[in-house]
Structure formats: structure tokens, C-alpha cells
Motif scaffolding. Sequence first.
Motif, PDB file in Angstrom:
ATOM      1  N   GLU A 165       0.824  -1.206   0.000  1.00 38.96           N
ATOM      2  CA  GLU A 165       0.000   0.000   0.000  1.00 38.96           C
ATOM      3  C   GLU A 165       0.863   1.262   0.000  1.00 38.96           C
ATOM      4  OE1 GLU A 165      -3.972  -1.756   2.223  1.00 38.96           O
ATOM      5  OE2 GLU A 165      -2.261  -1.142   3.428  1.00 38.96           O
ATOM      6  N   GLN A 166       1.981   1.187   0.736  1.00 38.47           N
ATOM      7  CA  GLN A 166       2.885   2.336   0.735  1.00 38.47           C
ATOM      8  C   GLN A 166       3.447   2.576  -0.658  1.00 38.47           C
ATOM      9  OE1 GLN A 166       5.853   2.180   3.818  1.00 38.47           O
ATOM     10  NE2 GLN A 166       4.372   1.657   5.387  1.00 38.47           N
ATOM     11  N   GLN A 167       3.717   1.465  -1.348  1.00 39.46           N
ATOM     12  CA  GLN A 167       4.234   1.598  -2.706  1.00 39.46           C
ATOM     13  C   GLN A 167       3.219   2.325  -3.586  1.00 39.46           C
ATOM     14  OE1 GLN A 167       6.639   2.111  -4.733  1.00 39.46           O
ATOM     15  NE2 GLN A 167       7.594   0.115  -4.491  1.00 39.46           N
ATOM     16  N   MET A 168       1.922   2.009  -3.372  1.00 33.43           N
ATOM     17  CA  MET A 168       0.896   2.693  -4.169  1.00 33.43           C
ATOM     18  C   MET A 168       0.898   4.188  -3.889  1.00 33.43           C
ATOM     19  SD  MET A 168      -2.264   0.105  -3.792  1.00 33.43           S
ATOM     20  CE  MET A 168      -2.057  -1.636  -3.977  1.00 33.43           C
ATOM     21  N   VAL A 169       1.111   4.546  -2.630  1.00 38.15           N
ATOM     22  CA  VAL A 169       1.180   5.976  -2.293  1.00 38.15           C
ATOM     23  C   VAL A 169       2.349   6.622  -3.032  1.00 38.15           C
ATOM     24  CG1 VAL A 169       1.427   7.662  -0.444  1.00 38.15           C
ATOM     25  CG2 VAL A 169       0.143   5.569  -0.040  1.00 38.15           C
ATOM     26  N   GLU A 170       3.471   5.917  -3.070  1.00 32.75           N
ATOM     27  CA  GLU A 170       4.640   6.446  -3.786  1.00 32.75           C
ATOM     28  C   GLU A 170       4.306   6.685  -5.256  1.00 32.75           C
ATOM     29  OE1 GLU A 170       7.547   7.471  -3.136  1.00 32.75           O
ATOM     30  OE2 GLU A 170       8.147   6.705  -1.178  1.00 32.75           O
ATOM     31  N   ILE A 171       3.603   5.726  -5.835  1.00 31.16           N
ATOM     32  CA  ILE A 171       3.267   5.859  -7.258  1.00 31.16           C
ATOM     33  C   ILE A 171       2.324   7.043  -7.457  1.00 31.16           C
ATOM     34  CG2 ILE A 171       2.196   4.725  -9.233  1.00 31.16           C
ATOM     35  CD1 ILE A 171       3.130   2.045  -7.927  1.00 31.16           C
ATOM     36  N   ALA A 172       1.320   7.135  -6.592  1.00 29.01           N
ATOM     37  CA  ALA A 172       0.385   8.256  -6.686  1.00 29.01           C
ATOM     38  C   ALA A 172       1.127   9.586  -6.558  1.00 29.01           C
ATOM     39  CB  ALA A 172      -0.674   8.146  -5.600  1.00 29.01           C
ATOM     40  N   LYS A 173       2.127   9.603  -5.675  1.00 27.52           N
ATOM     41  CA  LYS A 173       2.900  10.813  -5.451  1.00 27.52           C
ATOM     42  C   LYS A 173       3.648  11.214  -6.729  1.00 27.52           C
ATOM     43  CE  LYS A 173       6.590  12.098  -2.318  1.00 27.52           C
ATOM     44  NZ  LYS A 173       7.404  11.563  -1.209  1.00 27.52           N
ATOM     45  N   ALA A 174       4.228  10.215  -7.404  1.00 30.94           N
ATOM     46  CA  ALA A 174       4.963  10.526  -8.631  1.00 30.94           C
ATOM     47  C   ALA A 174       4.023  11.033  -9.712  1.00 30.94           C
ATOM     48  CB  ALA A 174       5.719   9.294  -9.111  1.00 30.94           C
ATOM     49  N   LEU A 175       2.781  10.509  -9.707  1.00 32.48           N
ATOM     50  CA  LEU A 175       1.828  10.936 -10.733  1.00 32.48           C
ATOM     51  C   LEU A 175       1.274  12.325 -10.458  1.00 32.48           C
ATOM     52  CD1 LEU A 175      -0.212   7.658 -11.294  1.00 32.48           C
ATOM     53  CD2 LEU A 175       1.740   8.527 -12.571  1.00 32.48           C
ATOM     54  N   SER A 176       1.421  12.784  -9.210  1.00 33.65           N
ATOM     55  CA  SER A 176       0.776  14.035  -8.828  1.00 33.65           C
ATOM     56  C   SER A 176       1.452  15.252  -9.448  1.00 33.65           C
ATOM     57  CB  SER A 176       0.750  14.188  -7.311  1.00 33.65           C
ATOM     58  OG  SER A 176       2.047  14.476  -6.832  1.00 33.65           O
ATOM     59  N   VAL A 177       2.685  15.092  -9.895  1.00 32.46           N
ATOM     60  CA  VAL A 177       3.338  16.226 -10.547  1.00 32.46           C
ATOM     61  C   VAL A 177       3.434  15.968 -12.040  1.00 32.46           C
ATOM     62  CG1 VAL A 177       4.697  17.189  -8.683  1.00 32.46           C
ATOM     63  CG2 VAL A 177       5.527  15.195  -9.880  1.00 32.46           C
ATOM     64  N   LYS A 178       3.365  17.045 -12.795  1.00 32.77           N
ATOM     65  CA  LYS A 178       3.535  16.930 -14.242  1.00 32.77           C
ATOM     66  C   LYS A 178       4.989  16.594 -14.519  1.00 32.77           C
ATOM     67  CE  LYS A 178      -0.005  17.925 -16.966  1.00 32.77           C
ATOM     68  NZ  LYS A 178      -0.467  16.626 -16.477  1.00 32.77           N
ATOM     69  N   SER A 179       5.228  15.476 -15.199  1.00 30.10           N
ATOM     70  CA  SER A 179       6.610  15.085 -15.432  1.00 30.10           C
ATOM     71  C   SER A 179       6.835  14.763 -16.897  1.00 30.10           C
ATOM     72  CB  SER A 179       6.957  13.846 -14.616  1.00 30.10           C
ATOM     73  OG  SER A 179       6.618  14.030 -13.284  1.00 30.10           O
ATOM     74  N   LYS A 180       8.096  14.847 -17.289  1.00 28.55           N
ATOM     75  CA  LYS A 180       8.488  14.374 -18.619  1.00 28.55           C
ATOM     76  C   LYS A 180       9.091  12.991 -18.488  1.00 28.55           C
ATOM     77  CE  LYS A 180       9.711  19.013 -20.274  1.00 28.55           C
ATOM     78  NZ  LYS A 180      10.431  19.827 -19.269  1.00 28.55           N
ATOM     79  N   VAL A 181       9.816  12.814 -17.404  1.00 28.50           N
ATOM     80  CA  VAL A 181      10.475  11.536 -17.169  1.00 28.50           C
ATOM     81  C   VAL A 181      10.022  11.014 -15.812  1.00 28.50           C
ATOM     82  CG1 VAL A 181      12.695  10.372 -16.896  1.00 28.50           C
ATOM     83  CG2 VAL A 181      12.509  12.348 -18.419  1.00 28.50           C
ATOM     84  N   ILE A 182       9.571   9.779 -15.776  1.00 27.13           N
ATOM     85  CA  ILE A 182       9.260   9.174 -14.479  1.00 27.13           C
ATOM     86  C   ILE A 182      10.183   7.986 -14.265  1.00 27.13           C
ATOM     87  CG2 ILE A 182       7.556   7.978 -13.077  1.00 27.13           C
ATOM     88  CD1 ILE A 182       5.442   9.662 -14.083  1.00 27.13           C
ATOM     89  N   ILE A 183      10.890   8.029 -13.148  1.00 29.17           N
ATOM     90  CA  ILE A 183      11.806   6.944 -12.806  1.00 29.17           C
ATOM     91  C   ILE A 183      11.120   6.054 -11.791  1.00 29.17           C
ATOM     92  CG2 ILE A 183      13.999   6.396 -11.706  1.00 29.17           C
ATOM     93  CD1 ILE A 183      14.912   9.255 -12.590  1.00 29.17           C
ATOM     94  N   MET A 184      11.126   4.767 -12.048  1.00 32.26           N
ATOM     95  CA  MET A 184      10.536   3.840 -11.090  1.00 32.26           C
ATOM     96  C   MET A 184      11.602   2.842 -10.668  1.00 32.26           C
ATOM     97  SD  MET A 184       6.828   3.143 -12.712  1.00 32.26           S
ATOM     98  CE  MET A 184       5.715   4.489 -13.104  1.00 32.26           C
ATOM     99  N   ASP A 185      12.079   3.009  -9.443  1.00 35.09           N
ATOM    100  CA  ASP A 185      13.146   2.134  -8.955  1.00 35.09           C
ATOM    101  C   ASP A 185      12.523   0.951  -8.209  1.00 35.09           C
ATOM    102  OD1 ASP A 185      15.512   1.018  -8.198  1.00 35.09           O
ATOM    103  OD2 ASP A 185      16.346   2.831  -7.276  1.00 35.09           O
ATOM    104  N   GLU A 186      12.462  -0.165  -8.866  1.00 37.62           N
ATOM    105  CA  GLU A 186      11.857  -1.389  -8.329  1.00 37.62           C
ATOM    106  C   GLU A 186      10.464  -1.150  -7.753  1.00 37.62           C
ATOM    107  OE1 GLU A 186      14.366  -4.029  -6.170  1.00 37.62           O
ATOM    108  OE2 GLU A 186      16.182  -3.239  -7.087  1.00 37.62           O
ATOM    109  N   PRO A 187       9.571  -0.620  -8.586  1.00 42.62           N
ATOM    110  CA  PRO A 187       8.234  -0.330  -8.067  1.00 42.62           C
ATOM    111  C   PRO A 187       7.437  -1.598  -7.809  1.00 42.62           C
ATOM    112  CG  PRO A 187       8.265  -0.017 -10.428  1.00 42.62           C
ATOM    113  CD  PRO A 187       9.677  -0.314 -10.013  1.00 42.62           C
ATOM    114  N   THR A 188       7.786  -2.684  -8.472  1.00 45.43           N
ATOM    115  CA  THR A 188       6.959  -3.885  -8.373  1.00 45.43           C
ATOM    116  C   THR A 188       7.421  -4.829  -7.283  1.00 45.43           C
ATOM    117  OG1 THR A 188       8.337  -4.937 -10.044  1.00 45.43           O
ATOM    118  CG2 THR A 188       6.329  -3.864 -10.803  1.00 45.43           C
TER     119      THR A 188
END
Lengths: 519, 329
Positions: A165-188
Motif C-alpha cells: 500500500e505504501q508503494q501505491m502511495v509512492e506511485i500516486a505521489k509521482a503521478l501528482s506532478v507533471k513530469s516528462k520523465v518518471i523513474i521507477m526504482d523497483e516499483p513492483t
Amino acid sequence: MIENGVGNLDQNMNEVPMLTVKGVSKAFPGVQALDKVNFEAFAGQVTALLGENGAGKSTLMKILSGVYKADEGDISLNGVKIQPQNPHQAQDLGISIIYQEFNLTPNQNVFTNIFLGREPMIKGLLGKLGFVDSVHMRQYSNKLLSQVGARFSNDRLVNNLSVAEQQMVEIAKALSVKSKVIIMDEPTSALGKEEVKVLFDIIQDLKSQGLAIIFITHRLEEVFEIADRAIVFRDGRWAGEVKVAEATAEQIIGLMVGRALDRSQVHEHVMATQDVVLKVQNLNRKGVLHDINFELHRGEILGLAGLVGAGRTETARALFGADRIDKGEIFINGKQVEIVSPDSAVKAGLALVPEGRQTQGLVLIQTVERNIALPNLDMLSHNAIVNQGKMRQVVQNYVTALNIRTPSLEQRVLNLSGGNQQKVVLAKWLASNPKVLILDEPTRGIDVGAKAEVYEIMNELVQQGIGVIMISSEMPEILAISDRILVMYEGRIMGELTRANATQERIMTLASGKVLEAI
Amino acid sequence: MAEEIKPDRKVRRSLAQFRELNVLLAFLLLFIFFYSQSPKVFLKPANLAVIMRFIATFGMLSIGEVLIIITGGIDLSVGSLTALTGVIVATLMLKGFGGMPTIGMLPAIIIVLCIGTLFGLWHGFFVTKLRIPPFIITLGTWLIAKGLAALITHGYPIVYPSESSFLVLGQGSLFGIPISFIILVIFASLVSIILNRSRLGYRIYAVGGNAEASRLSGVNVDRVKLFCYGTSGFMAATTGILLASRLGQGTPTVGSAYELWAIAGAVIGGTSLLGGEGTILGAILGAAIVGTMQNGMVLLNVSSYLQDVVLGTVLVVAVVYDTLRRRRK
Ligand SMILES: Nc1ncnc2c1ncn2[C@@H]1O[C@H](COP(=O)(O)OP(=O)(O)OP(=O)(O)O)[C@@H](O)[C@H]1O
Ligand SMILES: [Mg+2]
């Protein structure tokens, strides 16, 4: 297509990379984490970054996101040289990152975390005075949460959430800003099958919006599912680049480890006996666990399967005395034991590798040596005084066996790569000689070679007659390793499958709360 | 990997690991400075003895403070406990409680040490079982102990006759070294060995670094904390006894703000208020800096107000320096 040396693949000749990294190096005391690496990411593509534990993947990502400064080399975004000095600047430039180790403030609720440092202000004067628009924050974070498939509320405190669930919060956090590049370090690495599917849908969506995604994982099958290109690092150096559609797993592993690796790590022990080493009766914890009953045999590996939140971790914690239980009896080798705390569990011969390595598994500011010694101090001391020679020897043995990459035993685990930290948690419990070893997502974030190593050690342990309980969200892993599988759903054991009749479909059926037709 | 460390790197590393080096250097500089300012008085055996007694007082309290701060707590009660235990030992030996007969030195000391330890365990109980913040529960004792000391004595000191053998503890010397300083060295060595060599010590550091991970590693976190709080109470009682002996009286006004000096000593000596880090040697050196400065400034006729200003500045500078050094690493 494997190309050695620097340069683009032909296929990309006509495309201009969105993000270019050239000749970047970074050294830490005693470690050359990166040595003149190159890296490119293209708009509308998923670029996988692969490599063994400690290969330098996270280090490069932290340089891109402004956490570390490179010793040398250039980074450019859309042809413009950039030098992000801190994460905030990187975000302003359009680079956002989901860190491998969570970066949430545990005592605050979900939506505060999602907007941490970028809280939307109330329009007008009040906003200028620093008043936060919490209505907007709630609405927007609700939207983000449902987008990432989260089923928990905005107001929950982060430290009450599970790792997934914490990981989902992290993902939501990354989506909350407009980005050109999104880095996902071992999200799964912390997610179950279902959540991974949701994440991949999100990634597809981001791709089609023209974002460049950088995706780090140790699960090769995910690379083939989601990535367009894969870049491999080895020992801090660029080791090769492949187009995923044209590559094979063997090829990629070859690049990662620098040699061919025997991947047939099937578990072949036939040791499971009929002696019951652990018996659990009517384990209950109000609202969490309901009538958990099972037996574990000497020399057996018992898999615990289920969706995230099904009660697997809770079962492990209850057994280990980490959470209070309301009812239930536990027998070890036929004798009832009173387990009221982890302390008494360890004395009774239990060991638990917990799911959160940084919060529950390690004392981050302490050395590799101290961490591995911690649960074993009784064994390592004489008349209450620690035998440092013996300690060093035991620790060194496990550091070698698990190939933990550290400049010395005195390195603080804080400075190890994520996978190597996980290995330290494994080492401290493997060293403890338990009768029953409970592993909660033990191979989370560790590379293919190390995984084989861990399975090997598990095999040795069951040969010696200990019983192993393994929780894993990786279906292939649980199928390959377990002698028997219990499937949980909403705090109950839904059914039991043997090695012979277990299949992914059957596990999924039980895991979603349905009953199996007769096998 | 680990074995391939070259010898010169090894030396450098062990030097780097001798974290107290900075504190030791600071202490020596200070010492030389005060010596150069008042060369006639500063190095006189009598004055050195005064400094050592200062160091003994603050150092003793710092020992307990370091243990507690390592576990992530704080003990604000020790100054008041010093006064209370000093008053109790004097009452037991000279007046007797509520009409009871007076008792000898040894039983009085033992009883007072037990009382101090019980106060410490009491704090530990609140911190571990009831999860009361250490700041609050020890602040409570700070007030309570202060009040009790005044109640017992009605505000007046209980004075020892000048021939009492009790006074040897705080005023006597052995081979020119104050007995209280020798006691400090003994306790400091003992606790140092516990911290560095024993499994209890390993656990104390682990609990301070990450209490939950320690609990899940089978460490009985509550017991570890109880030990630390109990020891701090014991040290406060020891200090109280030694002070009563040095002053020749049990007085309720003694020890005010000593807890802060003890904490300052620990922090100057490199103990991290975040927990998980700190050494006894560092704390003693920190206490030595505090003690030497107080003495030196008295010799230089610095007004007591200015003394506070200087000491406060030193504390801030030390902490800032230490924080920056840590961050660079
Ligand atoms: N802050 C640091 N201080 C010292 N060494 C570090 C630090 N951060 C990383 N390292 C070292 O740099 C190397 C690369 O680490 P990095 O975290 O980049 O690996 P990784 O490829 O992400 O590995 P994993 O798959 O385990 O996450 C490792 O040997 C690690 O120990
Ligand atoms: Mg990493």
C-alpha cells in the motif's frame, strides 16, 4: 542485438533521446558506484535498467533526481544540459522518481504525503500567506489513489499501511506532478500480481502520453512485458543495451552477470517428513485473522499465497509474537509454547524475515556486522561478553555465502544497495539456526544470482530438518519452491494445495475467495 | 573484499573511528589556554583537584545520560535527584527519618543508591510500559524530587560535623587524585565495557538505532531501556552522595541545572540526540570540557552570567560542528 561500446542502436538513429546521460561517474568511500556510464531514455518508451545488486542503478537514478551529484559526466534533457541540485529542482525540470526505499513520512496521512513539499495553496491572499488547499488536496489525491488501484482511504496514516500500500502511495505521489520523465526504482518488488497489472496499465497510459519511463526491476518477465529497451549495468559500468523484442532472457542475464547462469533452480529436495515441527491451532486476531489452523513438517517448505492484504504477513507476525493474538495455541515439536513477544519467539526457535527491510529488518545506522549479529548475540557471546572474533567469522561466512557487496563488514547498511540490504536481513536470520524460519517476501529486490543463492540456502536448511514458511507474491517462485501451499483470503485459510496439484489458476481462485471444485 | 584493506588505510580508519579525538583535542586546547591565562594557579594540585571533582560530578551524571540518550530518550531528573539523594543520605545519617534512629554510613549509602535506582526504574516503567515520553516523566521527577528535598529539610541544609568520616568520599584524595574522580573512572570503565563489549551494550545501541527492528530481532527492548534508566538513577544517587560529602551537607539547593550540564557534556562528547550513537569516553571528555571551563572562568574572574553565555555558545558550536561532520560523511 547486443552492442558493445558506446552509442545508439541503429533503430534509434532517427530518434532523439529525451534524456541523455554521458560518461557519468560517482564514487562513494571504498566503492566506485558508477564508472563513466551512458544511458538514454526516449519519449513514449519504457527503458528498463537492469543489473545485479549494487550495479549502480539506484545511484544513477538518484543523480538524475538530484539526490546525489555526479563526480563527472553530463546529463541532458531534450538537448539541454541539466544539473539538478536537489529533488525539488529535478521535479521542476520534469523528472520525478519513485524511490526504491520509500520516502514517506510515516506519521502523516496519505494525502499529506502525496503532496509533501508541493502542497496546493488556496487561491488568492490566503494561499500567499501559506494556507493549504486541503479540499483540493483530498479530491485530487482520491483521484490519484483510485487511478493506482488503491482501496484504502486518504486519511490513513502511512505507517499503518502495508508495504504494498505504501508503494501505491509512492506511485500516486509521482503521478501528482507533471513530469516528462518518471523513474521507477523497483516499483513492483513490493507488489502482488494484481497491483503489478494496475501499475502496468498506468505505465502504458503514461507512455502513450509521450512520457519517458525508466523502469528498474529484478523480475525479467516484467521486462519482456513492459519495456521497449533494456540497458544493463555491471559493477558500475555500462554492460550493454538490447531491444527487448529481439532479446532473450539468457542474453540479458549474460550481460548482467558477465557469464551464463544456470537458471534451473528448481527445488529438488525430498526431505519433507511427517514430523510436525510447528502446529498452529485456532489462531485468531480480531478483525485480522480468523481460525488459522495448520501444521508445518520438519524439512518442509510451506508457501503462503494470497493477495496483498489477505493476512499472510499478519499470520507471520502473530506467530512470531510481533502482534498480540486474541486466541490460539502454538506447538513446537509437540510442545505448546507461549509466544508473547518476538523475544520469546526467538527463544522458542522461530525466526522471521520481515517484509519491511528498512523499518523492521535493519538498524540502518549500524554496520553490516552488528546487524547480522543482533539476533544471534546469545550464541555469539560468552558470559554476556560478545566474542568478537567469532562474530566476525560468522558474519563473514554469511557475507560471502550470500555475496553481499560491501566494502567492509564495518560499512553501515544505510550505504548498501537495496538488494544487498535485503541480503543482510536474510543473513541475520539464516545465521540464527532456527527450528522454524518464516520468510516474508524474502527475495524482494534481490538479483537473479542471489535468488538462486537464497533458494540454495533454503534447501540446505530444510535438509537439516528445519521447517520453512515462505510468503511470496511471486507466483512462479512460490510454485517452484513450496512443498505445500496454503492460500489465504481475508484473514482465513481458503485451501491447501500440494506441490503436485498447485497451479497458478488454482491459487488465484482461492486467493480471490472462491472455493475450488474438486481436484 | 574486507580482507584487502591496506595497513595504512587500516590505521587511518581506526583513527577516524576514534571519534573522541576532536573532543580530546578541544579539551587539551582549552586546558592549555587556561593554563596560559593563569599559569600560577591553574596547574596547582589543589586547583587540579577542584577541576577533577567538577569533572567527577558532571561526568557521573553524563554516564547515565549517555545511556538514555543512546536509546533515544532523555533524563531531566538527575539534577534534582542529586539534591534529593544528598539530602536523604544526610538525614539518614544525622537526623533519622520521622524519629527513627540514625544509621551508619554504609547502610545509608546503600539505601540511597537503591532509592536513586528505583527512581530510574520508575522512569523506565513509564517509558516502556505506558509509553509516556521520557521528557515528560523525568520532568515530573525533576519537580517532585526538588520539592521532596525541600520538604525533608524544610529548606535548610543538614550539615555534617567536620570530623565525619563520610566527608572523605567527596573531599579526600588517594595519591593526590580525588576519590570522587577515582570512583568516576571506575564507573566509566565499567559502563564502557558494558557498552562496547557486552551483548547488552550491543542491544542498547541497536535499540537506539531502530527500536522496532531490534524488537523483531528478539531484543527485549523494555528490559534494555529499564537498564539504562535504572543506571541513570543510580548515577544520580552516586553524584548526590559525593556532592553531599564534598559540601559537608545535604542541601536542597544543590544540583540545579546539573541535568543540563550532563546532557551538554554528552552532546559535546558526540552523543547523538537522535539515538543510536554515543560513547562514555566522549561524554566524560565533554564533561571535562564543561568542568574545565567553569573552573577556568572562575580563575579568570569571568562573571557567572558571562560564564553561562560562554558555555552555551560552546555547546551550540560543538553540536553544529558535530552535525556538519556527520553530514559530510
Ligand atoms: N550513500 C552511499 N554511501 C556509500 N556507498 C553507497 C551509497 N549508495 C550506494 N552505495 C554503493 O554503491 C553501489 C551501487 O549501489 P546502488 O544502490 O546504485 O545499486 P543498485 O544497482 O541500485 O542495486 P540494487 O539492485 O540492490 O538496488 C553499491 O555497492 C552500494 O553499496
Ligand atoms: Mg537499487
